[in-house]
Design a protein around this motif. Structure first.
Motif, PDB file in Angstrom:
ATOM      1  N   LEU A 143       0.812  -1.201  -0.079  1.00 46.53           N
ATOM      2  CA  LEU A 143      -0.036   0.078  -0.069  1.00 46.53           C
ATOM      3  C   LEU A 143       1.044   1.213  -0.189  1.00 46.53           C
ATOM      4  CD1 LEU A 143      -2.505  -1.193   2.883  1.00 46.53           C
ATOM      5  CD2 LEU A 143      -2.810  -1.245   0.315  1.00 46.53           C
TER       6      LEU A 143
ATOM      7  N   TRP B 248      -4.765   8.762   3.629  1.00 44.14           N
ATOM      8  CA  TRP B 248      -5.351   7.592   2.988  1.00 44.14           C
ATOM      9  C   TRP B 248      -4.222   6.750   2.763  1.00 44.14           C
ATOM     10  CZ3 TRP B 248      -9.100   9.499  -1.252  1.00 44.14           C
ATOM     11  CH2 TRP B 248     -10.111  10.339  -0.639  1.00 44.14           C
TER      12      TRP B 248
ATOM     13  N   CYS C 278      -3.619   3.854  -0.010  1.00 46.01           N
ATOM     14  CA  CYS C 278      -4.209   3.415  -1.431  1.00 46.01           C
ATOM     15  C   CYS C 278      -3.393   2.483  -1.990  1.00 46.01           C
ATOM     16  CB  CYS C 278      -3.787   4.775  -2.259  1.00 46.01           C
ATOM     17  SG  CYS C 278      -4.692   6.247  -1.832  1.00 46.01           S
ATOM     18  N   LYS C 279      -4.227   1.658  -2.595  1.00 43.64           N
ATOM     19  CA  LYS C 279      -3.761   0.342  -3.280  1.00 43.64           C
ATOM     20  C   LYS C 279      -3.556   0.707  -4.850  1.00 43.64           C
ATOM     21  CE  LYS C 279      -3.082  -3.876  -4.196  1.00 43.64           C
ATOM     22  NZ  LYS C 279      -1.655  -4.639  -3.888  1.00 43.64           N
ATOM     23  N   GLU C 280      -2.222   0.352  -5.459  1.00 38.06           N
ATOM     24  CA  GLU C 280      -1.964   0.624  -7.047  1.00 38.06           C
ATOM     25  C   GLU C 280      -2.580  -0.499  -7.654  1.00 38.06           C
ATOM     26  OE1 GLU C 280       1.636   1.589  -9.784  1.00 38.06           O
ATOM     27  OE2 GLU C 280       2.024   1.081  -7.942  1.00 38.06           O
TER      28      GLU C 280
ATOM     29  N   TYR D 209      -4.929   4.344  -8.810  1.00 35.25           N
ATOM     30  CA  TYR D 209      -4.960   4.168  -6.965  1.00 35.25           C
ATOM     31  C   TYR D 209      -6.281   4.101  -6.650  1.00 35.25           C
ATOM     32  CZ  TYR D 209       0.085   5.225  -7.403  1.00 35.25           C
ATOM     33  OH  TYR D 209       1.391   5.052  -7.638  1.00 35.25           O
ATOM     34  N   GLN D 210      -6.674   3.135  -5.978  1.00 38.48           N
ATOM     35  CA  GLN D 210      -7.793   2.971  -5.128  1.00 38.48           C
ATOM     36  C   GLN D 210      -7.569   3.213  -3.538  1.00 38.48           C
ATOM     37  OE1 GLN D 210      -9.603  -0.737  -6.150  1.00 38.48           O
ATOM     38  NE2 GLN D 210      -9.849   0.048  -8.309  1.00 38.48           N
ATOM     39  N   TRP D 211      -8.658   3.970  -2.952  1.00 44.14           N
ATOM     40  CA  TRP D 211      -8.756   4.098  -1.530  1.00 44.14           C
ATOM     41  C   TRP D 211      -8.858   2.913  -0.804  1.00 44.14           C
ATOM     42  CZ3 TRP D 211     -13.219   6.685   1.423  1.00 44.14           C
ATOM     43  CH2 TRP D 211     -12.808   6.953   2.739  1.00 44.14           C
TER      44      TRP D 211
END
Length: 105
Positions: free
Chosen positions: A3, A60, A62-64, A69-71
């Motif tokens: 993350l 936040w 975040c996931k790549e 990127y998603q929160w």
């Protein structure tokens, strides 16, 4: 699982999800208030330094995903070398339960 975060104090860094704890208690070192988080996401900094510093709360995680990127979660504190976060879905649910409007796409 990798993350990424940009904390006010820690700046940008890559961290690793360690686990999801059914409950995790944190104590505010200044006020001595205790907070209990349900389904807390526990994360670590891969080199062994502190994963979250005072002042990072609210940042936040975040996931790549591909080129985007998603929160994933919001940092709520740290416990020695561990960082503690609340899942994005829990934050969204809290907002909606308190009559706030929050849109997550």
């Amino acid at each position: 699982e990798e993350l990424q975060l940009t904390g006010r104090t820690s700046d940008w860094q890559k961290v690793q999800r360690s686990s999801v704890s059914p409950f995790y208690n944190l104590t505010n070192k200044v006020t001595k208030d205790e907070y209990c988080f349900e389904d807390a996401l526990v994360f670590r900094e891969p080199t062994g330094t502190a994963a979250a510093e005072p002042g990072d709360s609210g940042a936040w995680l975040c996931k790549e995903v591909g080129t985007d990127y998603q929160w994933a979660a919001m940092i709520v504190g740290g416990d020695q070398l561990l960082g503690i976060a609340v899942g994005a879905h829990r934050v969204k649910d809290w907002w909606e339960d308190n009559s706030y409007k929050l849109s997550v796409t």
